[in-house]
Design an enzyme around this catalytic site. Sequence first.
Site, mmCIF file in Angstrom:
data_model
loop_
_atom_site.group_PDB
_atom_site.id
_atom_site.type_symbol
_atom_site.label_atom_id
_atom_site.label_comp_id
_atom_site.label_asym_id
_atom_site.label_seq_id
_atom_site.Cartn_x
_atom_site.Cartn_y
_atom_site.Cartn_z
ATOM 1 N N ASN A 127 -10.739 -27.996 -9.559
ATOM 2 C CA ASN A 127 -12.152 -28.306 -9.777
ATOM 3 C C ASN A 127 -12.606 -27.769 -11.127
ATOM 4 O O ASN A 127 -12.026 -26.839 -11.670
ATOM 5 C CB ASN A 127 -13.049 -27.800 -8.633
ATOM 6 C CG ASN A 127 -12.490 -26.575 -7.968
ATOM 7 O OD1 ASN A 127 -12.614 -25.477 -8.498
ATOM 8 N ND2 ASN A 127 -11.812 -26.761 -6.841
ATOM 9 N N THR A 142 -15.912 -32.980 -4.071
ATOM 10 C CA THR A 142 -14.771 -32.735 -3.200
ATOM 11 C C THR A 142 -14.067 -34.070 -2.931
ATOM 12 O O THR A 142 -14.659 -35.143 -3.076
ATOM 13 C CB THR A 142 -15.265 -32.058 -1.892
ATOM 14 O OG1 THR A 142 -14.123 -31.667 -1.130
ATOM 15 C CG2 THR A 142 -16.127 -32.981 -1.042
ATOM 16 N N THR A 171 -17.684 -29.822 -4.849
ATOM 17 C CA THR A 171 -16.468 -29.147 -4.429
ATOM 18 C C THR A 171 -16.786 -27.909 -3.582
ATOM 19 O O THR A 171 -17.752 -27.193 -3.854
ATOM 20 C CB THR A 171 -15.616 -28.717 -5.649
ATOM 21 O OG1 THR A 171 -14.590 -27.846 -5.196
ATOM 22 C CG2 THR A 171 -16.433 -27.967 -6.703
ATOM 23 N N SER A 172 -15.940 -27.671 -2.579
ATOM 24 C CA SER A 172 -16.168 -26.499 -1.734
ATOM 25 C C SER A 172 -15.806 -25.217 -2.481
ATOM 26 O O SER A 172 -16.180 -24.132 -2.066
ATOM 27 C CB SER A 172 -15.336 -26.609 -0.460
ATOM 28 O OG SER A 172 -13.963 -26.685 -0.798
ATOM 29 N N GLU A 173 -15.075 -25.352 -3.599
ATOM 30 C CA GLU A 173 -14.660 -24.152 -4.326
ATOM 31 C C GLU A 173 -15.630 -23.772 -5.448
ATOM 32 O O GLU A 173 -15.327 -22.910 -6.274
ATOM 33 C CB GLU A 173 -13.232 -24.316 -4.850
ATOM 34 C CG GLU A 173 -12.257 -24.315 -3.680
ATOM 35 C CD GLU A 173 -10.800 -24.153 -4.068
ATOM 36 O OE1 GLU A 173 -10.179 -23.214 -3.563
ATOM 37 O OE2 GLU A 173 -10.292 -24.965 -4.832
ATOM 38 N N HIS A 194 -3.839 -25.737 -10.040
ATOM 39 C CA HIS A 194 -2.628 -25.188 -9.404
ATOM 40 C C HIS A 194 -1.394 -25.531 -10.232
ATOM 41 O O HIS A 194 -0.496 -26.219 -9.738
ATOM 42 C CB HIS A 194 -2.461 -25.766 -7.994
ATOM 43 C CG HIS A 194 -3.712 -25.761 -7.161
ATOM 44 N ND1 HIS A 194 -4.051 -26.798 -6.328
ATOM 45 C CD2 HIS A 194 -4.709 -24.843 -7.027
ATOM 46 C CE1 HIS A 194 -5.199 -26.518 -5.714
ATOM 47 N NE2 HIS A 194 -5.627 -25.349 -6.125
ATOM 48 N N HIS A 255 -2.226 -19.197 -4.439
ATOM 49 C CA HIS A 255 -3.163 -20.305 -4.577
ATOM 50 C C HIS A 255 -3.004 -21.028 -5.929
ATOM 51 O O HIS A 255 -2.480 -22.127 -5.972
ATOM 52 C CB HIS A 255 -4.591 -19.776 -4.381
ATOM 53 C CG HIS A 255 -5.627 -20.833 -4.344
ATOM 54 N ND1 HIS A 255 -6.867 -20.658 -3.789
ATOM 55 C CD2 HIS A 255 -5.622 -22.105 -4.814
ATOM 56 C CE1 HIS A 255 -7.566 -21.771 -3.909
ATOM 57 N NE2 HIS A 255 -6.828 -22.659 -4.528
HETATM 58 ZN ZN LIG Z 1 -7.482 -24.499 -5.312
#
Ligand SMILES: [Zn+2]
Length: 372
Positions: A127, A142, A171-173, A194, A255
């Site tokens: 994100n 998201t 986004t949830s992050e 990532h 992560h």
């Molecule tokens: Zn992530």
Amino acid sequence: MKSEMKSIDLSSQKLVAMRDAQNALSTGASRVVIGENCVVTPSARDFLAQHNIALAVGDKPTALVTQKASAPVPASSVNADGGKVLARGAANPKLFYTPEAEAIKREICTVGRKLWMRQFVDGNGGNISYRIGPNEVICTPTLISKFDLMPEDLSLVDLEGNQIAGTKARTSEILLHLEIYKAVPEAKSCVHCHPPHATAYAITGRVPPNLVIPEFEVFIGKVAISPYETPGTAAFAETVLPYVKEHNTVLLSNHGIICWGDTVTHAEWYAEVLETYCWTLLIASQLGAPISHISEQKGADLLAIKKRLGLPDARFNTLNMKECQLSDLEVPNAIALRPNTGECNDSKATDADLEALIKSVTDAVMGAIGGK
Ligand SMILES: [Zn+2]
């Protein structure tokens, strides 16, 4: 009214995610009952609020639940009809439609495509956000691949994570990004992704050593590693807080990574620099020859360049300088160091690890020879 309320019981679940929220809507529920310690993802919470579905912990009234919720998205932030959203506090939704915002949205889409092309994100992972005002942040939605991202997919949130503009759920992050914006005023953009080689370090709880490649010293320097927490939760967002003032790049245990910068493009550059550095170290480790290091003296020149560029580094702190070496040369041929926060390495423990390793190899060799 009470007799019409249909509840769906999810109290056995530890996590309530978007799929559960959508399921609750499709069954016509007006209330979702969750357990005391249940984590509700921010996007699920947004979705439920958007569709006027209440959250309740056991028998407690729903009003209490909104107060108690770990994710800061009260139902009042979104209209019942779901389409339009209300501004909260000082956040200004008009900032989402300015020429500056349109340029930022295009830059975010370009950066999203770069991340995908470089295989730094997979599925809907990763994100990107940009702080366009004191209480306004543009962010990615998201459940959309960063390759497919379009400017109209983006959202505007306030610093508490309430969505104030945009039609797609944020986004949830975003909470992770927001903690950084709150802690570091210089941070204008955050990129989370990532990348495989940097993530390899993050899943082994190791950080790369310093004074190997100049670009890495200047743009990143000491990398911190934050402890693991469930993504999307407030607890996860807070894991980076001890590090982000002195580090523009943090490895997130098990992560990925998060980087912040003065522009969206620069934050993505740091992800590239870290990933390539980790990759290069891993390739070099297979050549069977020791990695040579830049001298401490030449390293000080790089640190001076970094200071001029206004980039953060834990080594600027004079207290840290006394205890910390510029490099980590005390670990012979190391391509990774024990977890550290970028402040100091416990070289004694690393030596002990090495000694234990040498002993186990020696024992195995002696055992093999003895066995013949
Ligand atoms: Zn992530």
